[in-house]
Design a protein around this motif. Structure first.
Motif, PDB file in Angstrom:
ATOM      1  N   GLY A   1       0.820  -1.203   0.000  1.00 31.97           N
ATOM      2  CA  GLY A   1       0.000   0.000   0.000  1.00 31.97           C
ATOM      3  C   GLY A   1       0.852   1.249   0.000  1.00 31.97           C
ATOM      4  N   ALA A   2       0.179   2.393  -0.071  1.00 34.76           N
ATOM      5  CA  ALA A   2       0.865   3.681  -0.114  1.00 34.76           C
ATOM      6  C   ALA A   2       1.064   4.227   1.295  1.00 34.76           C
ATOM      7  CB  ALA A   2       0.065   4.667  -0.946  1.00 34.76           C
ATOM      8  N   MET A   3       2.198   4.890   1.476  1.00 36.97           N
ATOM      9  CA  MET A   3       2.508   5.558   2.737  1.00 36.97           C
ATOM     10  C   MET A   3       2.031   7.004   2.673  1.00 36.97           C
ATOM     11  SD  MET A   3       6.338   4.019   3.406  1.00 36.97           S
ATOM     12  CE  MET A   3       6.807   5.457   4.348  1.00 36.97           C
ATOM     13  N   ASP A   4       2.486   7.786   3.618  1.00 33.21           N
ATOM     14  CA  ASP A   4       2.106   9.193   3.696  1.00 33.21           C
ATOM     15  C   ASP A   4       2.889   9.999   2.657  1.00 33.21           C
ATOM     16  OD1 ASP A   4       0.502   9.008   6.353  1.00 33.21           O
ATOM     17  OD2 ASP A   4       2.397   7.969   6.722  1.00 33.21           O
ATOM     18  N   PRO A   5       2.204  10.905   1.922  1.00 29.49           N
ATOM     19  CA  PRO A   5       2.903  11.688   0.899  1.00 29.49           C
ATOM     20  C   PRO A   5       3.924  12.627   1.522  1.00 29.49           C
ATOM     21  CG  PRO A   5       0.682  12.514   1.223  1.00 29.49           C
ATOM     22  CD  PRO A   5       0.789  11.257   2.036  1.00 29.49           C
TER      23      PRO A   5
END
Length: 197
Positions: A106-110
Motif C-alpha cells: 500500500g501507499a505511505m504518507d505523501p
C-alpha cells in the motif's frame, strides 16, 4: 504477525505521532511535480541478521535532481499513470526489479521535497535473491539495509542547515558508509512512527 499484515495494519491505523510531510503541506502544493517511489522490502540475511531489509539506491552523481544521494527507486509520474504504476516502472528501469516480483502492500504518507516534488511512497515486498542490476545512467549501485536498523528511532537524527536563506530541518540516518537523509530518511521515519505507534 506476518510482515505483510504488520505493514498493512500500520498503514491503516491513525498514528499517534506527528508524521513528516516536508517543507510544505501536500494538500497545499498544487504546483509540486507528482512523483512516486517504491519502498522495496525483502527477506534475506543482511549482515548475518535474518530478517527483512530495505533496498535502496545511490543515485548517479551526474543526475539533474538529487545527484549522488541515497534514495528509493522512483521518479516523476507520467501522464495517464498512477503512482503505483510509476513506482513499479521506475524500479524496473533503475534496478531491473520485475513488476511481477513485487507484492504491493500500500501507499505511505505523501511527502513534499524541498526541490518541488510531491512524492507518494509505495511499499512492496520483494522476493529474495533477485538478480537486480543498476541502470548506470541513473543509479551508481543498489544496496540493502536491515529493516530493523532503519526503523530504530535511536538511529534517527534531526539536523538543521541554512538553505536558500532560511533554516531547514531534516532527518539523517547513517548506515555503514551510507548517508541517508532528506526525503528518503523522512519516509523511513514516518514508517517507523506508524509501526511503533
Amino acid at each position: 504477525m506476518p510482515l505483510y499484515d504488520r505493514l498493512r495494519a500500520a498503514l491503516d491505523r491513525p498514528t499517534g505521532r506527528a508524521l513528516l510531510h516536508g517543507d510544505l503541506d501536500p494538500d497545499e502544493t498544487p504546483d509540486a511535480t507528482p512523483a512516486a517511489v517504491l519502498v522495496p522490502i525483502t527477506y534475506r540475511h543482511v549482515d548475518t541478521v535474518p530478517g527483512p531489509g530495505f533496498i535502496l539506491t545511490k543515485r548517479n552523481a551526474n543526475m539533474r535532481n538529487h545527484a549522488g544521494q541515497v534514495s528509493f527507486p522512483g521518479g516523476r509520474i507520467d501522464s495517464g499513470e498512477t503512482a503505483v504504476e510509476a513506482a513499479l516502472r521506475e524500479a524496473e528501469e533503475e534496478i531491473a526489479l520485475p513488476r511481477d516480483k513485487v507484492k504491493l502492500v500500500g501507499a505511505m504518507d505523501p511527502y513534499v521535497t524541498g526541490t518541488g516534488f510531491h512524492v507518494l511512497p509505495v511499499i512492496g515486498l520483494v522476493e529474495p535473491d533477485l538478480p537486480l542490476v543498476a541502470n548506470e545512467a541513473e543509479v551508481d549501485h543498489w544496496f540493502e539495509v536491515p529493516m530493523g536498523h532503519l526503523l530504530d528511532p535511536k538511529h534517527h537524527r534531526e539536523e538543521e542547515v541554512l538553505y536558500k536563506g532560511r533554516q531547514r530541518r531534516y532527518w539523517r540516518i547513517d548506515y555503514q558508509d551510507y548517508d541517508i537523509w532528506g526525503a528518503t530518511a523522512a519516509m523511513i521515519v514516518n514508517l517507523s512512527r506508524r509501526l511503533n505507534t
